[in-house]
Scaffold this active site. Sequence first.
Site, PDB file in Angstrom:
ATOM      1  N   ASP A  64       0.618  -1.185  -0.146  1.00 54.24           N
ATOM      2  CA  ASP A  64      -0.191   0.137  -0.058  1.00 54.24           C
ATOM      3  C   ASP A  64       0.984   1.335   0.139  1.00 54.24           C
ATOM      4  O   ASP A  64       1.711   1.296   1.278  1.00 54.24           O
ATOM      5  CB  ASP A  64      -0.354   0.589   1.419  1.00 54.24           C
ATOM      6  CG  ASP A  64      -1.406   1.158   1.810  1.00 54.24           C
ATOM      7  OD1 ASP A  64      -1.467   2.461  -0.016  1.00 54.24           O
ATOM      8  OD2 ASP A  64      -2.708   1.151   1.952  1.00 54.24           O
ATOM      9  N   SER A 157      -0.534  13.992 -16.344  1.00 51.92           N
ATOM     10  CA  SER A 157      -1.742  13.321 -16.781  1.00 51.92           C
ATOM     11  C   SER A 157      -2.365  14.894 -17.483  1.00 51.92           C
ATOM     12  O   SER A 157      -1.987  15.997 -17.038  1.00 51.92           O
ATOM     13  CB  SER A 157      -2.768  13.225 -15.635  1.00 51.92           C
ATOM     14  OG  SER A 157      -4.117  13.395 -16.498  1.00 51.92           O
ATOM     15  N   TYR A 172      -9.408  14.349  -9.348  1.00 53.60           N
ATOM     16  CA  TYR A 172      -8.052  12.967  -9.628  1.00 53.60           C
ATOM     17  C   TYR A 172      -7.305  14.825 -10.271  1.00 53.60           C
ATOM     18  O   TYR A 172      -6.250  14.802 -10.459  1.00 53.60           O
ATOM     19  CB  TYR A 172      -8.879  12.605 -10.992  1.00 53.60           C
ATOM     20  CG  TYR A 172      -7.545  12.595 -12.125  1.00 53.60           C
ATOM     21  CD1 TYR A 172      -6.841  10.883 -11.485  1.00 53.60           C
ATOM     22  CD2 TYR A 172      -7.469  12.616 -12.903  1.00 53.60           C
ATOM     23  CE1 TYR A 172      -5.870  11.018 -12.027  1.00 53.60           C
ATOM     24  CE2 TYR A 172      -6.483  12.765 -14.070  1.00 53.60           C
ATOM     25  CZ  TYR A 172      -5.537  11.011 -13.942  1.00 53.60           C
ATOM     26  OH  TYR A 172      -5.073  10.637 -14.237  1.00 53.60           O
ATOM     27  N   LYS A 176      -3.306  14.984  -9.612  1.00 51.44           N
ATOM     28  CA  LYS A 176      -2.089  14.923 -10.745  1.00 51.44           C
ATOM     29  C   LYS A 176      -1.287  16.895 -10.438  1.00 51.44           C
ATOM     30  O   LYS A 176      -0.510  16.598 -10.745  1.00 51.44           O
ATOM     31  CB  LYS A 176      -2.291  14.627 -11.656  1.00 51.44           C
ATOM     32  CG  LYS A 176      -3.129  13.154 -12.099  1.00 51.44           C
ATOM     33  CD  LYS A 176      -1.833  11.863 -11.907  1.00 51.44           C
ATOM     34  CE  LYS A 176      -1.805  10.704 -11.407  1.00 51.44           C
ATOM     35  NZ  LYS A 176      -1.099  10.119 -12.361  1.00 51.44           N
ATOM     36  N   THR A 207      -5.411   2.429 -22.659  1.00 50.61           N
ATOM     37  CA  THR A 207      -5.167   0.666 -21.598  1.00 50.61           C
ATOM     38  C   THR A 207      -6.736  -0.151 -21.237  1.00 50.61           C
ATOM     39  O   THR A 207      -8.080  -0.142 -22.577  1.00 50.61           O
ATOM     40  CB  THR A 207      -5.234   1.713 -20.247  1.00 50.61           C
ATOM     41  OG1 THR A 207      -5.500   1.997 -20.072  1.00 50.61           O
ATOM     42  CG2 THR A 207      -3.717   2.179 -20.401  1.00 50.61           C
TER      43      THR A 207
END
Length: 276
Positions: A64, A157, A172, A176, A207
Amino acid sequence: MDQFSLKGQTAVLTGAARGLGLAFAQILGEAGANIAVLDVIQPEEALYKIGTDHNVKVSYQKVDVTNRQAVNQAIETIEKEFGAIHINVNAAGVVTDEPFLTTSDSNIERTFGVNFTGSFLVAQACANSMVRRRKQMDSVPPIGHDTSIGNIVFIGSIATHISTTVQNISCYAASKAAVRGLVKPLAMELAQYGIRVNSLSPGYMMTDMMRGLQVKQPELVSQFEKETLFKRIGYPDELKGAMLFLCSRASGWYTGQDLLVDGGASSWKHPASFAA
């Protein structure tokens, strides 16, 4: 000497059990690097195939990355097993599509925990390992012009460069952006030890997750395609040159930068009709 060769080096990658992280492991393994992966999920068989295909050492630890003690123990194990750490690629990441006005605490905590804190902790542990090695080799002359002894690569990203109308991923994007915010100050702090720090920001990539979206949300993928100048989704192997550049001697004069590879999606103003 091949400037792009990573033969004899060890690369620590997070999030490389599958997806882009696995693609990065394959790229580095093909260049001759030994591969050590930290992830919370069991890796695909393709990870171990890197070892047999390219005659390199491959290891996996279930870790983790948000847990400092677990990360430090994992890096200590890798140091003992591989002898040294030369490259760190932080590819572990999560994203949840959720409107800003109703973004949950759990989304904020998980997204920043994995994307930012995880990247910070693993990079910190790897950097400390590199510094220890540097102190032991101060008498060793550099190879050519490049005086670097370690490379840290954060995965950013396209979301930090341009927003898309078809996803609600403010959490998100912010996580980033925080990752990219580490690049310049870390490059400055770690240069004295011969460690270079950069980030790679991929655009829309094909992906397994994207293939799933093609089935579940084809209109979303169609929008992504329209946003790129080539009208298609990128493929992981199209990041090969960028990743090898960042991790090899070829980029010995390159640090503190974000390398954006997005098929031109952030280079133009998308026609308003796309949203129609």
